[in-house]
Design a protein around this motif. Structure first.
Motif, PDB file in Angstrom:
ATOM      1  N   ALA A  41       3.959   5.698   2.510  1.00  0.00           N
ATOM      2  CA  ALA A  41       4.284   7.114   2.690  1.00  0.00           C
ATOM      3  C   ALA A  41       4.078   7.538   4.143  1.00  0.00           C
ATOM      4  O   ALA A  41       4.901   8.269   4.721  1.00  0.00           O
ATOM      5  CB  ALA A  41       3.429   7.965   1.759  1.00  0.00           C
ATOM      6  N   ASP A  89       0.221   4.396  -0.005  1.00  0.00           N
ATOM      7  CA  ASP A  89      -0.165   5.451   0.931  1.00  0.00           C
ATOM      8  C   ASP A  89       0.271   5.104   2.355  1.00  0.00           C
ATOM      9  O   ASP A  89       0.760   5.973   3.096  1.00  0.00           O
ATOM     10  CB  ASP A  89      -1.675   5.676   0.879  1.00  0.00           C
ATOM     11  CG  ASP A  89      -2.123   6.328  -0.422  1.00  0.00           C
ATOM     12  OD1 ASP A  89      -1.406   7.225  -0.911  1.00  0.00           O
ATOM     13  OD2 ASP A  89      -3.172   5.933  -0.953  1.00  0.00           O
ATOM     14  N   PRO A 125       3.102   8.618  -4.027  1.00  0.00           N
ATOM     15  CA  PRO A 125       3.039   9.070  -2.624  1.00  0.00           C
ATOM     16  C   PRO A 125       4.280   8.677  -1.825  1.00  0.00           C
ATOM     17  O   PRO A 125       4.765   9.458  -0.995  1.00  0.00           O
ATOM     18  CB  PRO A 125       1.786   8.369  -2.088  1.00  0.00           C
ATOM     19  CG  PRO A 125       0.948   8.109  -3.294  1.00  0.00           C
ATOM     20  CD  PRO A 125       1.919   7.807  -4.394  1.00  0.00           C
ATOM     21  N   ASP A 166       0.856  -1.187   0.000  1.00  0.00           N
ATOM     22  CA  ASP A 166       0.000   0.000   0.000  1.00  0.00           C
ATOM     23  C   ASP A 166       0.894   1.240   0.000  1.00  0.00           C
ATOM     24  O   ASP A 166       1.529   1.554   1.009  1.00  0.00           O
ATOM     25  CB  ASP A 166      -0.910  -0.010   1.232  1.00  0.00           C
ATOM     26  CG  ASP A 166      -1.960   1.088   1.206  1.00  0.00           C
ATOM     27  OD1 ASP A 166      -1.600   2.246   0.933  1.00  0.00           O
ATOM     28  OD2 ASP A 166      -3.145   0.790   1.479  1.00  0.00           O
TER      29      ASP A 166
END
Length: 409
Positions: A194, A191, A229, A189
């Motif tokens: 990040a 995100d 991201p 993932d």
């Protein structure tokens, strides 16, 4: 605390070798890393050590296929969901002759304490002319592929965060800056990855492990935009994207029945593919503050990879998409944003002007069988001790200090 390199006064044999800052070493995770940090309900399924008989070990590409045996002496096994992995002499080889290093399982008592205990590691660094060390994981593999492969992603995320907390608080915490934190991210993932970059950057982490070839892990490519991201977070926080050989899990092999020596000799090919992929992707163009570091890939292959990429950018521009994402030749982005890492590469030293004196770092690879402990000073002197004092300083420590923002001279 600021530490100072040893004197680099000139001598007839060349400058004195400064104390090394190694950007690629390894840690054997302690038995209670996860069991001491995760909720009790995960105790029987999270990573844990059990002592069970040695089983048959098969190296399948970049991973081991193995199960505990039914008889014989007990060795240390990591158990996690359906995954089993024995700790091997190969990855805790410091202090052992080459002909005694194999994939046979061992116990913690059969390895140097410096493999898994931070104070003992610093003591071993003192024996090896080494000021500081950046350590990649062992059991989770080079960029945490293990957690990406497991079914329970909630547990995987907890495992990633537990590893990072241990890395910052316990492995590096009392070392006075001599053990440099390298963290993992949830690869499944971008995100979440990040978010983990930001979480760790707030406590001073400036290095993250990532895959050379994420598509080989079944993940989106760096061309897809999926990782933006993550790359944005790394660029914003000054977090270096560190890619170790083998972090693509698969390895190059011309035949299924080729000896393991073939893949071991060709392991740098993954890094070459990754570098060219990044150079053409536009990622480095879009994120000019992003820095990449290739660990243990050596550097002698880099000049031709750059030469070929630059030539394709010109001569194949009409059909290959070479200029679609990058307005400058590929080598421009390499010299601006990419670092190589070596410890056994006289060829790279012969082509230093093309590799780039500002683009290379050094490593000891402790405690792996390839490692140079406790003779790293002698190895470094043989490889680049003949250079001028400024160049010796940059390779031994200066470039690493700049890359990772370290509090050293």
């Amino acid at each position: 605390m600021t530490m100072t390199a040893e004197s680099s006064t000139e001598s007839s044999a060349g400058p004195e070798m400064p104390r090394i800052i190694s950007v690629d070493d390894h840690v054997v995770e302690p038995p209670e890393l996860w069991s001491s940090r995760l909720p009790a309900k995960y105790r029987n399924v999270s990573p844990r050590i059990e002592y069970l008989p040695q089983g048959e070990v098969v190296l399948d590409g970049g991973t081991y296929r193995e199960r505990p045996g039914t008889e014989g002496r007990n060795v240390a096994w990591w158990l996690y969901e359906d995954h089993t992995y024995s700790i091997k002499r190969l990855i805790a080889a410091a202090g052992y002759p080459y002909d005694e290093v194999s994939v046979e399982g061992i116990t913690y008592d059969e390895m140097r304490p410096g493999c898994w205990q931070p104070k003992a590691r610093v003591a071993d660094m003192e024996m090896n002319h080494t000021d500081a060390s950046l350590c990649f994981p062992n059991y989770p593999r080079c960029c945490g592929q293990l957690f990406n492969e497991r079914q329970d992603k909630q547990l995987s995320l907890l495992c990633v965060k537990a590893y990072n907390d241990w890395m910052v608080e316990e492995w590096c915490g009392d070392s006075g800056g001599r053990l440099i934190p390298l963290c993992l991210v949830p690869l499944w993932d971008a995100d979440l990855a990040a978010a983990e970059i930001y979480r760790n950057a707030e406590r001073g982490v400036r290095a993250v492990a990532f895959s050379e070839l994420p598509t080989w892990l079944g993940l989106p490519s760096i061309h897809s935009g999926y990782w933006d991201p993550f790359f944005s977070a790394c660029a914003e926080t000054g977090t270096v994207v560190c890619m170790h050989i083998g972090s693509g899990t698969r390895t190059v092999s011309p035949a299924d029945d080729a000896p393991d020596a073939v893949t071991a000799s060709l392991i740098f090919c993954n890094s070459a593919a990754s570098l060219v992929d990044f150079l053409y992707s536009g990622v480095l163009h879009r994120y000019p503050d992003l820095k990449l570091m290739y660990a243990e890939a050596q550097i002698g292959w880099i000049p031709y990879a750059l030469e070929r990429a630059d030539d394709v950018w010109v001569t194949h521009a009409g059909w290959s998409g070479a200029k679609n994402n990058i307005p400058e030749p590929p080598s421009f982005y390499y010299y601006r944003q990419v670092y190589g890492c070596f410890f056994k590469d006289s060829v790279g030293m012969d082509m230093l002007d093309r590799v780039g004196i500002d683009n290379i770092t050094f490593e000891t690879d402790y405690p792996h069988t390839d490692g140079t402990w406790p003779n790293t000073k002698e190895v470094a002197t043989r490889l680049f001790g003949h250079l001028d004092a400024e160049s010796v300083y940059k390779i031994a420590r200066g470039n690493a200090i700049k890359l990772l923002g370290l509090d050293f001279d």
